[in-house]
Design an enzyme around this catalytic site. Sequence first.
Site, PDB file in Angstrom:
ATOM      1  N   SER A  35      17.236  91.468  66.640  1.00  0.00           N
ATOM      2  CA  SER A  35      18.196  91.831  65.416  1.00  0.00           C
ATOM      3  C   SER A  35      19.466  91.160  65.070  1.00  0.00           C
ATOM      4  O   SER A  35      19.223  90.989  63.805  1.00  0.00           O
ATOM      5  CB  SER A  35      18.724  93.220  66.121  1.00  0.00           C
ATOM      6  OG  SER A  35      19.811  93.642  65.572  1.00  0.00           O
ATOM      7  N   THR A  70      32.215  96.447  71.541  1.00  0.00           N
ATOM      8  CA  THR A  70      31.213  96.496  72.506  1.00  0.00           C
ATOM      9  C   THR A  70      31.675  97.225  73.688  1.00  0.00           C
ATOM     10  O   THR A  70      30.700  98.177  74.246  1.00  0.00           O
ATOM     11  CB  THR A  70      30.952  95.470  73.471  1.00  0.00           C
ATOM     12  OG1 THR A  70      30.989  93.665  72.815  1.00  0.00           O
ATOM     13  CG2 THR A  70      29.660  95.675  74.272  1.00  0.00           C
ATOM     14  N   ARG A  74      24.784  98.336  74.140  1.00  0.00           N
ATOM     15  CA  ARG A  74      23.948  98.208  74.743  1.00  0.00           C
ATOM     16  C   ARG A  74      24.092  98.556  76.431  1.00  0.00           C
ATOM     17  O   ARG A  74      23.792  99.209  76.780  1.00  0.00           O
ATOM     18  CB  ARG A  74      22.577  97.407  75.128  1.00  0.00           C
ATOM     19  CG  ARG A  74      21.174  96.927  73.627  1.00  0.00           C
ATOM     20  CD  ARG A  74      20.006  96.148  73.951  1.00  0.00           C
ATOM     21  NE  ARG A  74      20.188  94.508  73.265  1.00  0.00           N
ATOM     22  CZ  ARG A  74      20.976  94.499  72.808  1.00  0.00           C
ATOM     23  NH1 ARG A  74      20.193  94.999  71.494  1.00  0.00           N
ATOM     24  NH2 ARG A  74      20.625  92.919  72.588  1.00  0.00           N
ATOM     25  N   ASN A  75      24.595  97.316  75.888  1.00  0.00           N
ATOM     26  CA  ASN A  75      25.449  96.924  77.794  1.00  0.00           C
ATOM     27  C   ASN A  75      26.472  98.639  77.971  1.00  0.00           C
ATOM     28  O   ASN A  75      26.046  98.781  79.425  1.00  0.00           O
ATOM     29  CB  ASN A  75      26.431  95.616  77.807  1.00  0.00           C
ATOM     30  CG  ASN A  75      25.938  94.458  77.096  1.00  0.00           C
ATOM     31  OD1 ASN A  75      24.770  94.700  78.659  1.00  0.00           O
ATOM     32  ND2 ASN A  75      26.250  93.834  76.142  1.00  0.00           N
ATOM     33  N   LYS A 107      32.163  90.172  78.058  1.00  0.00           N
ATOM     34  CA  LYS A 107      32.622  91.091  77.864  1.00  0.00           C
ATOM     35  C   LYS A 107      31.390  92.175  77.938  1.00  0.00           C
ATOM     36  O   LYS A 107      31.643  93.460  77.539  1.00  0.00           O
ATOM     37  CB  LYS A 107      32.728  90.754  76.221  1.00  0.00           C
ATOM     38  CG  LYS A 107      31.486  90.646  75.400  1.00  0.00           C
ATOM     39  CD  LYS A 107      31.402  91.176  74.389  1.00  0.00           C
ATOM     40  CE  LYS A 107      29.822  90.734  74.044  1.00  0.00           C
ATOM     41  NZ  LYS A 107      29.463  91.738  72.622  1.00  0.00           N
TER      42      LYS A 107
END
Lengths: 336, 336
Positions: free
Chosen positions: A12, A251, A258-259, A194
């Site tokens: 990606s 994020t 995703r995380n 992070k």
Amino acid sequence: MAKRIAVLGAGSWGTALAQIQAQTGHTVTLWDRKRDFVQEVTRTRENRKYHPGIQLSPNIRPETEIRTAVQNADFVILAIPSHAVRETLLKAYPSFSKNCVAINAAKGLDLETQETMLTVVTKAMGEAFARDRYAVLSGPSFAYEVVRGLPTAVTVAACNPKTAEQIQNACHTEPFHIYTTDDVIGVEIAGALKNVIAIVTGVVDGFKLGNNARAGLITRGLVEISRIGKALGAHPLTFSGLAGLGDLILTCTGDLSRNRRVGIKMAEGKSLRTIMKEVGQVAEGIRTTKSAYLLAKKLKVDVPILTEAYLAMYEGKSPETAIRDLLARDPQWERD
Amino acid sequence: MAKRIAVLGAGSWGTALAQIQAQTGHTVTLWDRKRDFVQEVTRTRENRKYHPGIQLSPNIRPETEIRTAVQNADFVILAIPSHAVRETLLKAYPSFSKNCVAINAAKGLDLETQETMLTVVTKAMGEAFARDRYAVLSGPSFAYEVVRGLPTAVTVAACNPKTAEQIQNACHTEPFHIYTTDDVIGVEIAGALKNVIAIVTGVVDGFKLGNNARAGLITRGLVEISRIGKALGAHPLTFSGLAGLGDLILTCTGDLSRNRRVGIKMAEGKSLRTIMKEVGQVAEGIRTTKSAYLLAKKLKVDVPILTEAYLAMYEGKSPETAIRDLLARDPQWERD
């Protein structure tokens, strides 16, 4: 002036970086270890897996041979998982041109040594290379938005400020802003850690603890990241920059992370094994949680949030108890 | 030990602070200048305007007389708009007990002088009072969540660290965490100026520029706030703390923020006058934009985002052009 850029890794992020640079007028080769996938990209002029519907720029040439991909490149962008950086660099290096600069876009720590990529690269390629021909690119940048030309600001860090400026001069464009710094360690630590805070944010969201708790967690999380960074010699203000706070905000609050999804599933009581199956793509934060915990322990740095994340992921502590223990901590002086 | 606390201002934030402290066991008087409203709160045991459905703690006594409200109080919390701080404090002061500490919860700058509340209080009450008996409470804290007992972490700053600790010892509870610092100016500048960045974030959201742009804007916005703060003697790391980054994240990403709604409406092409009517409650950021711009000019500090916000709000520049001009800026070294 148009440059030759090789992007290693057609995931990606690699594809988005290839596209934005190709649209600036640079000639880009896009390599991936999955040969079939590269052939499909060549045939369809699209990365259907990660960016369906986005027509690749004619300046991008997909490539199955890594050494052919990097030949004559001014910049080689490493858009692969961090655990593959060493091996990929060693494989590609024999075909590097004399002044070719490696730009690392992977975020993570070495699993065994907990070192950042700068140290990994120094060991593999030598100090002179790491100082003058290595840079790291980081900052708040969802690939989904970059590939669509939405405005994005990132940091490029290199030990030699001239290397960072060279990349800035060539690759800064109207939608893709590049800021520079010489604090490589700071940028790398911020980028890797992070992801752990993003997972914990997901847990807080999963338990519906509210926006206040989330903002507090992000802030105190950054304090812990910054403590580890400073113990390794990073500049404290790097953590308030794009690679620190900027990326952390993205994020931890962006819906696409995703995380964060990992943390939400943890709050639902799911096991790590189940979560890893469900989330699909690699969530680097799961591995980094362990590395960060071990690193903090080695450095004797106080990191309550990272510690609870480690206990919940690797030592069977329930996420609920972990969060409760965090909230029950004694009052503190803020700048400690 | 139970304390006596007077909260001046029964708006959303004042009522939430009264409730969380009353639930800790303190005796709280809740004053507001709107007499009818106080009588309604007394009758219904509810603040129907700002927190409908929340039953007020029996430890809260609504009060129409300001001097009666503050009598014998250990702490007087100022939960009124910043432009009313001076007048309210002067009105209440004659009934202050000898060691009573004023805790300011208002976020804004003096409109005429662009000074923070610490200077306003110093001028009104004298240096000794400002040093030992004045504190400011700030940080990521939507009243909606605090009044419901959701976990929240805030900063209390006082020039005299003992004053901050005294408040922490009395008011820190499991859901309401208090961190302390001595950087009053830093906390006040951060609290006031984040509202401007929140408005610009709203503009970016309104134009659908994406999560990357928003995270970049928040980060660079904090750099500008921090520059102004440092020019006034604040500690740079305050801006990475709860009152800086924490509150900024909340205000810029939480759906409940008034200031962000202002920006979204600006992107829709609405005039400030229309927006102020539609948003209803006071959005301090509108006033603070002008103060921040004038302050930066006075201090000769480079603040491109705050400047564009000022031009778009007060000088008729279209928000679209303002955003475009921001994006067209030259590449920068990050820590400058």
